[in-house]
Scaffold this motif. Structure first.
Motif, PDB file in Angstrom:
ATOM      1  N   ALA A 134       0.808  -1.226   0.000  1.00  0.00           N
ATOM      2  CA  ALA A 134       0.000   0.000   0.000  1.00  0.00           C
ATOM      3  C   ALA A 134       0.845   1.281   0.000  1.00  0.00           C
ATOM      4  CB  ALA A 134      -0.921  -0.002   1.219  1.00  0.00           C
ATOM      5  N   LYS A 135       2.178   1.129  -0.013  1.00  0.00           N
ATOM      6  CA  LYS A 135       3.101   2.279   0.006  1.00  0.00           C
ATOM      7  C   LYS A 135       2.938   3.112   1.279  1.00  0.00           C
ATOM      8  CE  LYS A 135       3.078   2.714  -5.061  1.00  0.00           C
ATOM      9  NZ  LYS A 135       2.763   3.583  -6.209  1.00  0.00           N
ATOM     10  N   ILE A 192      -2.116   4.817   6.711  1.00  0.00           N
ATOM     11  CA  ILE A 192      -2.181   3.457   6.177  1.00  0.00           C
ATOM     12  C   ILE A 192      -1.548   2.476   7.169  1.00  0.00           C
ATOM     13  CG2 ILE A 192      -1.206   1.905   4.405  1.00  0.00           C
ATOM     14  CD1 ILE A 192      -1.524   4.277   2.424  1.00  0.00           C
ATOM     15  N   THR A 193      -0.377   2.849   7.680  1.00  0.00           N
ATOM     16  CA  THR A 193       0.343   1.988   8.635  1.00  0.00           C
ATOM     17  C   THR A 193      -0.465   1.791   9.911  1.00  0.00           C
ATOM     18  OG1 THR A 193       2.439   2.802   7.752  1.00  0.00           O
ATOM     19  CG2 THR A 193       2.525   1.685   9.878  1.00  0.00           C
ATOM     20  N   ALA A 194      -1.054   2.872  10.415  1.00  0.00           N
ATOM     21  CA  ALA A 194      -1.859   2.797  11.641  1.00  0.00           C
ATOM     22  C   ALA A 194      -3.063   1.877  11.453  1.00  0.00           C
ATOM     23  CB  ALA A 194      -2.318   4.190  12.052  1.00  0.00           C
ATOM     24  N   GLN A 195      -3.756   2.025  10.320  1.00  0.00           N
ATOM     25  CA  GLN A 195      -4.964   1.230  10.085  1.00  0.00           C
ATOM     26  C   GLN A 195      -4.639  -0.243   9.827  1.00  0.00           C
ATOM     27  OE1 GLN A 195      -6.737   4.035   7.059  1.00  0.00           O
ATOM     28  NE2 GLN A 195      -8.589   3.691   8.274  1.00  0.00           N
ATOM     29  N   PHE A 196      -3.561  -0.489   9.095  1.00  0.00           N
ATOM     30  CA  PHE A 196      -3.214  -1.873   8.779  1.00  0.00           C
ATOM     31  C   PHE A 196      -2.668  -2.610  10.006  1.00  0.00           C
ATOM     32  CE2 PHE A 196      -2.741  -2.209   3.890  1.00  0.00           C
ATOM     33  CZ  PHE A 196      -3.919  -1.490   3.718  1.00  0.00           C
ATOM     34  N   CYS A 197      -1.763  -1.977  10.747  1.00  0.00           N
ATOM     35  CA  CYS A 197      -1.155  -2.624  11.925  1.00  0.00           C
ATOM     36  C   CYS A 197      -2.123  -2.666  13.108  1.00  0.00           C
ATOM     37  CB  CYS A 197       0.125  -1.898  12.338  1.00  0.00           C
ATOM     38  SG  CYS A 197       1.461  -2.038  11.135  1.00  0.00           S
ATOM     39  N   GLY A 198      -2.942  -1.625  13.257  1.00  0.00           N
ATOM     40  CA  GLY A 198      -3.858  -1.537  14.390  1.00  0.00           C
ATOM     41  C   GLY A 198      -5.049  -2.472  14.311  1.00  0.00           C
ATOM     42  N   ILE A 245      -7.675  -3.325  -0.097  1.00  0.00           N
ATOM     43  CA  ILE A 245      -7.343  -1.928   0.239  1.00  0.00           C
ATOM     44  C   ILE A 245      -5.904  -1.607  -0.157  1.00  0.00           C
ATOM     45  CG2 ILE A 245      -7.139  -0.234   2.111  1.00  0.00           C
ATOM     46  CD1 ILE A 245      -9.300  -1.891   3.616  1.00  0.00           C
ATOM     47  N   ALA A 246      -4.997  -2.548   0.098  1.00  0.00           N
ATOM     48  CA  ALA A 246      -3.570  -2.345  -0.262  1.00  0.00           C
ATOM     49  C   ALA A 246      -3.401  -2.214  -1.761  1.00  0.00           C
ATOM     50  CB  ALA A 246      -2.727  -3.499   0.270  1.00  0.00           C
ATOM     51  N   ALA A 247      -4.118  -3.031  -2.518  1.00  0.00           N
ATOM     52  CA  ALA A 247      -4.057  -2.976  -3.978  1.00  0.00           C
ATOM     53  C   ALA A 247      -4.546  -1.625  -4.495  1.00  0.00           C
ATOM     54  CB  ALA A 247      -4.884  -4.114  -4.582  1.00  0.00           C
ATOM     55  N   LYS A 248      -5.592  -1.089  -3.853  1.00  0.00           N
ATOM     56  CA  LYS A 248      -6.125   0.213  -4.240  1.00  0.00           C
ATOM     57  C   LYS A 248      -5.097   1.330  -3.972  1.00  0.00           C
ATOM     58  CE  LYS A 248      -9.931   3.419  -3.257  1.00  0.00           C
ATOM     59  NZ  LYS A 248     -11.130   3.675  -2.410  1.00  0.00           N
ATOM     60  N   HIS A 249      -4.472   1.303  -2.771  1.00  0.00           N
ATOM     61  CA  HIS A 249      -3.466   2.306  -2.414  1.00  0.00           C
ATOM     62  C   HIS A 249      -2.229   2.211  -3.301  1.00  0.00           C
ATOM     63  CE1 HIS A 249      -5.252   4.308   0.978  1.00  0.00           C
ATOM     64  NE2 HIS A 249      -5.473   3.176   1.625  1.00  0.00           N
TER      65      HIS A 249
END
Length: 320
Positions: free
Chosen positions: A122-123, A263-269, A312-316
């Protein structure tokens, strides 16, 4: 859409549960003792290799972005459990075991590999993802038993938090510390053979899942659960994921986080570790008969989080 495919590990979990249903007798008697011994040794090795892969230098460098780290860890260990705790007065009386299985899910630490991989696709902020995913497992050793212990002590007279921490210390924390101490000498080896170690981790987890479900099937624990209730559990899992995902996104926006940090907060959290879930369940829940039910939400959540974050990652990833 190349990311949106059924994860091989999810397929392996489904096959393992099916095998436990068709051949549950392998999980009792002498064979159960053998499986317990193998899984105990395997768990110690999983966390030894986990320690080997942790870089003390990388953990030190990761401390700088403290607002992001604080949000992720608070989401993982405070906000997530509080959401489940908020429905306790309405649901717990109907099915204490099921509610406890969701509290257990909510109190678990984040995953390591899938969090970092998805953030990378997702960069997002990859160094922060590595730091938080790594440190989450260490925090979980202390925090997860505290959350679950609050309610197990009320319903299980043989539950001892001191005994739980003793087991966690010997089976999990000691191997992690040993791995950290040997990182300087064997860290490169662990990184080089990362794929093989991941395969080993997953094999041990599948073994624990088989043993837990075969015991549950033999004891008829799932007989009381209808198809409708299983669908309901899946619906709750989906709702829970999106509530925490959008809550973290809202807080991150209010804190003026960059898109990469959000992105990092939402994915890791939002991630929850199936590895820690299967291992912790062995130690926290003395009554092995209910382990299948306890692991049900985390297995559903694991499959769903991979599917959704892949999309979601593919979209980002398509942004410049």
């Amino acid at each position: 859409m190349r990311f949106v495919k059924l994860d091989k590990f999810v397929l392996a979990i489904i096959v393992t549960v099916l095998m436990a249903y068709l051949y549950p007798d392998l999980g009792k008697g002498q064979s159960a003792k053998v499986l317990s011994t193998i899984s105990s040794i395997g768990v110690a090795l999983i966390f030894f290799f986990y320690g080997l892969k942790l870089s003390p230098k990388q953990i030190g460098l990761g401390l700088k972005n403290w607002k992001l780290h604080l949000l992720i860890q608070l989401s993982t260990f405070i906000i997530f459990p509080l959401i489940v705790l908020s429905v306790y007065p309405f649901i717990a009386q109907a099915s204490k075991t099921l509610w406890l299985s969701f509290l257990f899910l909510a109190a678990l630490p984040s995953t390591v590999s899938s969090s970092v991989v998805m953030v990378s696709i997702a960069k997002g902020n990859v160094p922060s993802a590595i730091f938080n995913a790594s440190i989450s497992g260490l925090i979980g050793i202390i925090v997860t038993p505290l959350w679950v212990g609050l309610f197990l002590t009320q319903s299980a007279s043989d539950f001892s938090l001191a005994e739980v921490y003793q087991k966690l210390l010997l089976e999990i924390l000691a191997p992690v510390v040993l791995g950290l101490l040997l990182h300087r000498f064997l860290g490169a080896f662990a990184q080089k053979h990362k794929k093989q170690l991941t395969l080993f981790d997953k094999s041990i987890i599948l073994l624990i899942i088989y043993k837990s479900f075969s015991k549950s099937f033999l004891d008829g624990i799932f007989d009381s659960l209808s198809i409708l209730e299983l669908i309901l559990i899946m619906c709750v899992v989906i709702i829970l994921f999106f509530v925490i995902y959008f809550s973290i996104g809202f807080i991150a926006q209010k804190l003026n986080f960059s898109l990469e940090d959000r992105i990092t907060a939402q994915f890791c959290g939002t991630k929850k570790s199936l590895v820690h879930g299967t291992v912790f369940s062995k130690i926290l829940f003395q009554n092995a008969a209910i382990l299948g039910v306890i692991l049900l939400p985390i297995m559903m959540f694991h499959a769903f989080q991979i599917l959704v974050t892949s999309v979601i990652a593919a979209k980002h990833s398509r942004r410049p």
